[in-house]
Design a protein around this motif. Structure first.
Motif: not given
Length: 263
Positions: A101, A122, A124, A126, A142-145, A170
């Motif tokens: 992350a 995998d 993340t 931010v 890509i997990e985006t926050i 996070v």
């Protein structure tokens, strides 16, 4: 041991450094040129009498250097120093491992990291940067926050306590920090207190913090302090940062990567 430079040689070197940076602090000049504060001040006085430089608080700038700040509009900044940004971004991406992350700070250099993350799994990310979010649309794996927060239209980003609260929630492996101003004396600085809050939260919540900043931004500072350089895990910059400066920062405990431009 090389002979000391005569005043004219020192002043030529001082002008060369200023042409690269625009503005430099007195302390930075003493370290780069390996001379005393009094010597630097005498050289500045001579150059100022000749109309080549102008003294500012704590430092000096070129007389012909515009008093207007470097362009803050995102569209303008995006085209500045592109080879440096890409080289720094590629080096930064090499630190990112599968399953991490990471925080990508606002700015075109951190945005440039995104294409080099395509092969990671995998992951993340931010970020407080709207342009970085848009770039991440091309990488749906890509997990985006996005942090939310107070929006700064000119930079295409957000900051403040709401953004900091998101980052605080996070657990980050890596924070990639950006800045428009950094030097040995003042560390990483910013013109806005909301940005201080967000950047410091991103640092506090990460295992490691890496500053991504090209050499053209070195030797300048803004009003508000984010962190001294020794608080950073690593600095990735380009090879035009003087080796003597990199050694000084290394000796204080922060690794400096001087990345050559990709050909």
């Amino acid at each position: 041991m090389s002979a000391p430079l005569i005043p004219e040689q020192r002043q030529q070197e001082l002008m060369r450094l200023l042409r690269s940076a625009g503005v430099l602090s007195i302390r930075t000049l003493t370290e780069l040129m390996d001379v005393s504060h009094m010597t630097v001040r005498r050289d500045i006085a001579s150059l100022e009498d000749a109309g080549q430089v102008i003294s500012v608080q704590g430092g000096v700038r070129l007389a012909e250097w515009s008093q207007i700040s470097p362009p803050r509009e995102r569209e303008s900044r995006a085209h500045l120093e592109l080879p440096r940004k890409r080289a720094i971004a590629e080096e930064a991406a090499a630190l990112v491992e599968d399953g991490m992350a990471i925080f990508l700070d606002a700015g075109t250099t951190c945005e440039s990291v995104v294409p080099f993350l395509a092969a990671r799994s995998d992951l993340t990310v931010v970020t407080n940067d709207f342009f970085t979010v848009k770039a991440l649309f091309e990488h749906p794996s890509i997990e985006t926050i996005h942090t939310g927060g107070s929006v700064d239209v000119s930079s295409g980003s957000s900051s403040g306590p709401l953004a900091a609260a998101t980052v605080h929630s996070v657990n980050l492996d890596l924070t990639f920090l950006s800045t428009g101003t950094w030097d040995i004396e003042h560390g990483v600085t910013t013109p806005q207190t909301d940005k201080v809050t967000l950047k410091q939260t991103a640092m506090a919540n990460a295992t490691d913090t890496v500053l991504l900043a090209d050499s053209t931004k070195f030797g300048t500072f803004e009003r508000f302090k984010v962190a001294p350089l020794h608080r950073l895990s690593r600095i990735i910059t380009d090879a035009e940062l003087p080796a003597s400066v990199a050694r000084s920062i290394d000796d204080a405990g922060t690794l400096v990567d001087r990345v050559p431009l990709r050909g």
